[in-house]
Design a protein around this motif. Structure first.
Motif, PDB file in Angstrom:
ATOM      1  N   ASN A  92       0.801  -0.994  -0.226  1.00 35.92           N
ATOM      2  CA  ASN A  92      -0.348  -0.300  -0.732  1.00 35.92           C
ATOM      3  C   ASN A  92       0.586   1.177  -0.404  1.00 35.92           C
ATOM      4  N   ALA A  93       1.048   1.843  -1.053  1.00 37.17           N
ATOM      5  CA  ALA A  93       2.187   3.459  -0.941  1.00 37.17           C
ATOM      6  C   ALA A  93       1.201   4.557  -0.550  1.00 37.17           C
ATOM      7  N   LYS A  94       0.565   3.986   0.359  1.00 45.13           N
ATOM      8  CA  LYS A  94       0.252   5.010   1.205  1.00 45.13           C
ATOM      9  C   LYS A  94       0.548   4.514   2.990  1.00 45.13           C
TER      10      LYS A  94
ATOM     11  N   GLU B  41      -5.897  -7.866  -0.052  1.00 43.71           N
ATOM     12  CA  GLU B  41      -4.946  -8.311  -0.662  1.00 43.71           C
ATOM     13  C   GLU B  41      -5.357 -10.021  -1.410  1.00 43.71           C
ATOM     14  N   TYR B  42      -5.933  -9.221  -2.989  1.00 41.30           N
ATOM     15  CA  TYR B  42      -7.183 -10.772  -3.949  1.00 41.30           C
ATOM     16  C   TYR B  42      -5.918 -11.835  -4.199  1.00 41.30           C
ATOM     17  N   ALA B  43      -6.591 -12.920  -4.615  1.00 40.61           N
ATOM     18  CA  ALA B  43      -5.826 -14.455  -4.449  1.00 40.61           C
ATOM     19  C   ALA B  43      -4.806 -13.885  -5.647  1.00 40.61           C
ATOM     20  N   ASP B  44      -5.220 -13.021  -6.456  1.00 45.54           N
ATOM     21  CA  ASP B  44      -4.425 -13.063  -7.276  1.00 45.54           C
ATOM     22  C   ASP B  44      -3.054 -12.029  -7.357  1.00 45.54           C
ATOM     23  N   GLY B  45      -2.925 -11.128  -6.482  1.00 47.54           N
ATOM     24  CA  GLY B  45      -2.261 -10.897  -5.701  1.00 47.54           C
ATOM     25  C   GLY B  45      -2.561  -9.502  -6.267  1.00 47.54           C
ATOM     26  N   GLU B  46      -3.536  -8.845  -6.620  1.00 46.57           N
ATOM     27  CA  GLU B  46      -3.972  -7.354  -6.671  1.00 46.57           C
ATOM     28  C   GLU B  46      -3.984  -6.429  -5.393  1.00 46.57           C
ATOM     29  N   TYR B  47      -4.083  -5.487  -5.566  1.00 51.83           N
ATOM     30  CA  TYR B  47      -4.222  -4.619  -3.433  1.00 51.83           C
ATOM     31  C   TYR B  47      -5.461  -3.860  -3.309  1.00 51.83           C
ATOM     32  N   LEU B  48      -6.291  -3.885  -2.905  1.00 49.23           N
ATOM     33  CA  LEU B  48      -7.669  -2.903  -3.007  1.00 49.23           C
ATOM     34  C   LEU B  48      -7.369  -1.794  -1.512  1.00 49.23           C
TER      35      LEU B  48
END
Ligand SMILES: N[C@@H](CCC(=O)N[C@@H](CS)C(=O)NCC(=O)O)C(=O)O
Length: 212
Positions: free
Chosen positions: A47-49, A56-63
């Motif tokens: 998280n850049a903030k 973290e989604y199963a595919d490695g993306e972040y929200l």
């Protein structure tokens, strides 16, 4: 999916929502004093903030952003009723409350109290602000059991996770009986008991690691 979480953080709301939905999340406890993950890497990697909650989604993306994460999770199980349907007024009422909680109550109200460098005068301004906002909440809860409609939604998880900080900052809530009854009502939910319990266990681990 993984939730980057903190032992007394607002990320509690996301854990409550996941437990309500029976969508198991792997909890990754972040050392927020150093912004370090359990593997020793920097929180900014996910998280850049430099903040929690982060999903973290199963595919490695972040929200990031609690409001977005809770909407996303609840929308995975629309039949749960934890969020309103797109196009229904209820959905925007929920967003209306969550925006108020994230900006007005969390950031403008409680955030200055967490910072050691906040001057006393600013601390007092923040406390006055919190008092005003908790009065609004109490007024609303005088004739509502939940923030929106007649059932628990993601807005209630969010509200609980922020208002619980009154205990951490010794803010007496006796002047707001409807808010107190609401907090007791929300705290009795199995999802909330489990999520709060997980935070307390982590807080005890952290205290033991500091030799307290
Ligand atoms: N706008 C974000 C704020 C998240 C936030 O402030 N999280 C706190 C923990 S409760 C945090 O990570 N603070 C560290 C920082 O902001 O540097 C949200 O609502 O999710």
């Amino acid at each position: 999916m993984k939730l980057y979480h903190e032992s007394h953080g607002c990320s509690l709301a996301v854990d409550i929502v996941a437990r309500e939905l029976e969508l198991p999340l792997e909890l990754v406890w972040v050392d927020m004093s150093r912004k370090v993950l359990p593997d020793g890497s920097d929180l900014h990697r996910v998280n850049a903030k430099g903040q929690v909650p982060t999903l973290e989604y199963a595919d490695g993306e972040y929200l990031t952003e609690g409001l977005a994460i809770m909407q996303y999770l609840a929308d995975q199980r629309p039949e749960s009723g934890l969020n309103g349907k797109a196009g229904d007024v209820e959905r925007y009422r929920i967003l209306e409350w969550m925006s108020f909680i994230a900006s007005d109550l969390h950031k403008a109200g409680f955030m200055p109290l967490f910072k050691k460098i906040t001057p006393e005068k600013s601390r007092q301004i923040a406390l006055d602000h919190i008092h005003g906002r908790l009065q609004w909440l109490d007024d609303h809860l005088a004739d509502h059991d939940y923030l929106v409609g007649s059932r628990f939604t993601i807005a209630d998880a969010h509200c609980y996770a922020i208002v619980i900080w009154t205990k951490r900052h010794n803010i007496d809530t006796a002047a707001w009986p409807h808010l107190e009854a609401y907090m007791t009502r929300i705290a009795s939910r199995p999802s909330v008991r489990a999520a709060v319990g997980a935070q307390l266990v982590q807080e005890a681990h952290e205290a033991a690691a500091r030799g307290l």
